[in-house]
Design an enzyme around this catalytic site. Sequence first.
Site, PDB file in Angstrom:
ATOM      1  N   SER A 108     -26.887  -0.020  37.764  1.00  0.00           N
ATOM      2  CA  SER A 108     -27.742   1.679  37.897  1.00  0.00           C
ATOM      3  C   SER A 108     -26.692   2.682  37.731  1.00  0.00           C
ATOM      4  CB  SER A 108     -27.674   1.550  39.706  1.00  0.00           C
ATOM      5  OG  SER A 108     -29.207   0.437  39.633  1.00  0.00           O
ATOM      6  N   LYS A 154     -33.850  -4.613  27.552  1.00  0.00           N
ATOM      7  CA  LYS A 154     -34.425  -5.779  27.904  1.00  0.00           C
ATOM      8  C   LYS A 154     -36.025  -5.653  26.827  1.00  0.00           C
ATOM      9  CE  LYS A 154     -32.661  -4.476  32.268  1.00  0.00           C
ATOM     10  NZ  LYS A 154     -32.563  -4.909  34.171  1.00  0.00           N
ATOM     11  N   HIS A 191     -27.508 -13.416  31.578  1.00  0.00           N
ATOM     12  CA  HIS A 191     -27.811 -11.573  32.559  1.00  0.00           C
ATOM     13  C   HIS A 191     -27.974 -12.260  33.690  1.00  0.00           C
ATOM     14  CE1 HIS A 191     -30.485  -8.577  33.671  1.00  0.00           C
ATOM     15  NE2 HIS A 191     -29.036  -7.764  32.301  1.00  0.00           N
ATOM     16  N   GLU A 207     -21.835  -7.377  37.174  1.00  0.00           N
ATOM     17  CA  GLU A 207     -22.948  -6.643  37.510  1.00  0.00           C
ATOM     18  C   GLU A 207     -23.721  -7.221  38.700  1.00  0.00           C
ATOM     19  OE1 GLU A 207     -25.284  -4.924  33.870  1.00  0.00           O
ATOM     20  OE2 GLU A 207     -26.027  -7.371  34.027  1.00  0.00           O
ATOM     21  N   ASN A 260     -28.644  -2.541  27.564  1.00  0.00           N
ATOM     22  CA  ASN A 260     -29.997  -3.468  27.519  1.00  0.00           C
ATOM     23  C   ASN A 260     -30.984  -2.604  27.655  1.00  0.00           C
ATOM     24  OD1 ASN A 260     -31.280  -5.696  27.950  1.00  0.00           O
ATOM     25  ND2 ASN A 260     -30.152  -5.831  29.919  1.00  0.00           N
ATOM     26  N   GLU A 276     -30.737 -11.820  34.944  1.00  0.00           N
ATOM     27  CA  GLU A 276     -32.719 -12.578  34.371  1.00  0.00           C
ATOM     28  C   GLU A 276     -32.324 -13.587  34.326  1.00  0.00           C
ATOM     29  OE1 GLU A 276     -33.473  -8.168  33.155  1.00  0.00           O
ATOM     30  OE2 GLU A 276     -32.346  -7.416  34.690  1.00  0.00           O
ATOM     31  N   GLY A 303     -30.554  -2.786  38.639  1.00  0.00           N
ATOM     32  CA  GLY A 303     -32.314  -1.833  38.134  1.00  0.00           C
ATOM     33  C   GLY A 303     -33.212  -1.775  39.820  1.00  0.00           C
TER      34      GLY A 303
HETATM   35  C1  PEP Z   1     -28.680  -4.107  33.416  1.00  0.00           C
HETATM   36  O1  PEP Z   1     -30.262  -4.620  32.939  1.00  0.00           O
HETATM   37  O2  PEP Z   1     -27.510  -5.101  32.418  1.00  0.00           O
HETATM   38  C2  PEP Z   1     -28.732  -3.145  34.699  1.00  0.00           C
HETATM   39  C3  PEP Z   1     -27.443  -3.375  34.096  1.00  0.00           C
HETATM   40  O3  PEP Z   1     -29.633  -2.406  34.355  1.00  0.00           O
HETATM   41  P1  PEP Z   1     -29.747  -1.405  35.547  1.00  0.00           P
HETATM   42  O4  PEP Z   1     -28.833  -0.146  34.490  1.00  0.00           O
HETATM   43  O5  PEP Z   1     -30.711  -1.098  35.192  1.00  0.00           O
HETATM   44  O6  PEP Z   1     -29.905  -1.260  36.910  1.00  0.00           O
END
Ligand code: PEP
Length: 262
Positions: A220, A12, A102, A174, A10, A104, A180
């Site tokens: 992460s 973003k 997601h 997630e 992803n 976000e 992040g």
């Molecule tokens: C994500 O945005 O779906 C995500 C898991 O980000 P990160 O790997 O940076 O934590």
Amino acid sequence: MSRRPVIAGNWKMHNLQKEAIELTNGIMQELKSEEKSTLPEVIVAPTFTSLYVVNKAINDCGCGKVKLAAQNCYFETKGAFTGECSVEMLKDTGCEYIIIGHSERREYFGETDEMVNKKAKAILLNGLIPIICCGESLEQREAGVTDYHISSQITKALRDLTSEEVSKSIIAYEPIWAIGTGKTCDSVEANRVIAMIRNVVRKLYDTTTADSIRILYGGSVKPGTIKEQMAQSDIDGALVGGASLTADSFVQIVKGAVACGV
Ligand code: PEP
């Protein structure tokens, strides 16, 4: 039941078109020596503005090792919805998958479980695959409502979908506090939550559907964490944010999944 693993990046709101092309070509270059049949499903999700050029780069390569996803869609087919993209439009740019729900999008753009459900229906109707995100906040985890919250998100997201549609869908667990932040959820705990999600699907549908749906972990994920994550019984892959922004770290994650016997 063996489920084909998925590693999805992803991106973003990162990368101009030139950078998106370079990243795509870099990933494909590093996957060149890998036998396609040994690879997980490798997916990249650029921003809307780079979908066309990334699709072109994928097609120009012709290796068939990387697939295209969008990071969002709208559930209506067309009309006065300024700033939105329909599923058909995204399919037209070469997308085979669309990420929905997601955290976000939920936090900054007001995406609700009901919208996630409508989007999932529109995606499946067009023959694409939804990657349905769910996850708890730190406050919810500390209050002990993780399982309740995620069961509710999944039950609402899948409302009125057939078992056939659910079987081909992908869920990404997630935990919001892990996205992040560099704080990866303990693999055993991530696996427990993912097995719980599979059980929710089993109760809503049946064992065949629960055994078919791919459920990823996101939060992460790094080259150093993927092997332990993939070694768990119910984790079928990863949704990767930060570590998908360089070809080297993303491909290390893909290869880490291969090493776990894809
Ligand atoms: C994500 O945005 O779906 C995500 C898991 O980000 P990160 O790997 O940076 O934590």
